[in-house]
Write an enzyme that holds these catalytic residues in place. Sequence first.
Site, mmCIF file in Angstrom:
data_model
loop_
_atom_site.group_PDB
_atom_site.id
_atom_site.type_symbol
_atom_site.label_atom_id
_atom_site.label_comp_id
_atom_site.label_asym_id
_atom_site.label_seq_id
_atom_site.Cartn_x
_atom_site.Cartn_y
_atom_site.Cartn_z
ATOM 1 N N THR A 175 0.832 -1.085 0.048
ATOM 2 C CA THR A 175 -0.090 -0.026 0.102
ATOM 3 C C THR A 175 0.787 1.288 0.159
ATOM 4 O O THR A 175 1.592 1.350 0.894
ATOM 5 C CB THR A 175 -1.229 0.163 1.072
ATOM 6 O OG1 THR A 175 -1.752 -1.242 1.158
ATOM 7 C CG2 THR A 175 -1.743 1.120 1.419
ATOM 8 N N GLY A 221 -10.776 -4.080 -0.518
ATOM 9 C CA GLY A 221 -10.322 -3.416 0.876
ATOM 10 C C GLY A 221 -10.676 -2.153 0.875
ATOM 11 O O GLY A 221 -11.503 -1.547 0.262
ATOM 12 N N ASP A 222 -10.047 -1.261 1.838
ATOM 13 C CA ASP A 222 -10.211 0.080 1.965
ATOM 14 C C ASP A 222 -9.754 1.094 1.260
ATOM 15 O O ASP A 222 -10.305 2.125 0.986
ATOM 16 C CB ASP A 222 -9.718 0.310 3.849
ATOM 17 C CG ASP A 222 -8.241 0.110 3.506
ATOM 18 O OD1 ASP A 222 -7.784 -0.899 3.315
ATOM 19 O OD2 ASP A 222 -7.529 1.089 4.128
ATOM 20 N N THR A 275 -3.952 2.754 5.984
ATOM 21 C CA THR A 275 -3.257 1.577 5.424
ATOM 22 C C THR A 275 -3.643 0.678 6.591
ATOM 23 O O THR A 275 -3.936 0.958 7.710
ATOM 24 C CB THR A 275 -1.941 1.626 5.192
ATOM 25 O OG1 THR A 275 -1.261 0.255 4.608
ATOM 26 C CG2 THR A 275 -1.033 2.066 6.657
ATOM 27 N N GLY A 276 -3.444 -0.665 6.415
ATOM 28 C CA GLY A 276 -3.732 -1.699 7.337
ATOM 29 C C GLY A 276 -4.757 -2.754 7.092
ATOM 30 O O GLY A 276 -4.744 -2.996 5.863
ATOM 31 N N GLY A 327 -7.788 -3.785 5.706
ATOM 32 C CA GLY A 327 -8.897 -3.080 5.268
ATOM 33 C C GLY A 327 -10.360 -3.123 5.804
ATOM 34 O O GLY A 327 -10.924 -2.202 6.000
HETATM 35 N N1 ASP Z 1 -5.411 -1.699 3.476
HETATM 36 C C1 ASP Z 1 -4.959 -2.835 2.522
HETATM 37 C C2 ASP Z 1 -6.095 -3.799 2.166
HETATM 38 O O1 ASP Z 1 -6.780 -4.193 3.279
HETATM 39 C C3 ASP Z 1 -3.690 -3.295 2.672
HETATM 40 C C4 ASP Z 1 -2.727 -2.761 3.147
HETATM 41 O O2 ASP Z 1 -2.696 -1.617 3.642
HETATM 42 O O3 ASP Z 1 -1.320 -3.291 3.204
HETATM 43 O O4 ASP Z 1 -6.357 -4.198 1.136
#
Ligand code: ASP
Length: 225
Positions: free
Chosen positions: A91, A121-122, A141-142, A144
């Site tokens: 991300t 995802g988010d 990020t994180g 989602g």
């Molecule tokens: N937020 C992203 C998702 O959930 C993944 C990430 O941030 O690494 O798709």
Amino acid sequence: MEACIMDGKTMRCGAVSGLTTVVNAVSVARLVMDKTPHIYLGFQGAEAFAREHVSPSNFALLIDYTQPIKQDEKSEVLAATGGSGDSQIGTVGCVAVDRDGNLATATSTGGLVNKMVGRIGDTPVIGAGTYANSYCAVSATGRGEAVIRATVARDVAALMEYKGLSLQEAAAYVVGERVPQGTAGLVAVSASGEVTMPFNTTGMFRACATEDGYTEIGIWPTEQE
Ligand code: ASP
């Protein structure tokens, strides 16, 4: 790949999901914003739109991962994915403010490793992973699912607008109280140029630069965090 872009001044935005051949997915999200009456295109529709609007001869914008990668291209792909060719830190989020306080944000990702086919995802969800208005620009990020449930990016903006919190206070509240520990982080900037990059994970790759030469780079928590 999935991606999102939002202009906080006009509230115009564009998003894409399910791209399989486009590297710079944010560029396609921007084309959705600029060239369609819609906000969000997914899967075959997004891919067809990208094929129509992005020149295949532009290697910087298109790599077809379904085709074997030629030797001289391989080093670029490996460098871009951290050496393994299979990035788990995919991300990339960016927020910006100009001298007049205009805000913008963009986020792109390959999504979580081992996600189900078709999972979104988010990142491309306006208000979850990506949001900008006249108060702030946020890119999260994180995990989602946690970021979507908490509408992380929009909550930061809403706390500033409705509760009068500073950017730093709003972002710290959302990352500290609204999402489970170990699931999220964000980068954000306000119209006045305040910057904050909180996270509740072990670390988060992050950086900040200003026009007058100030730079900041970090991975692990600092003393203030
Ligand atoms: N937020 C992203 C998702 O959930 C993944 C990430 O941030 O690494 O798709």
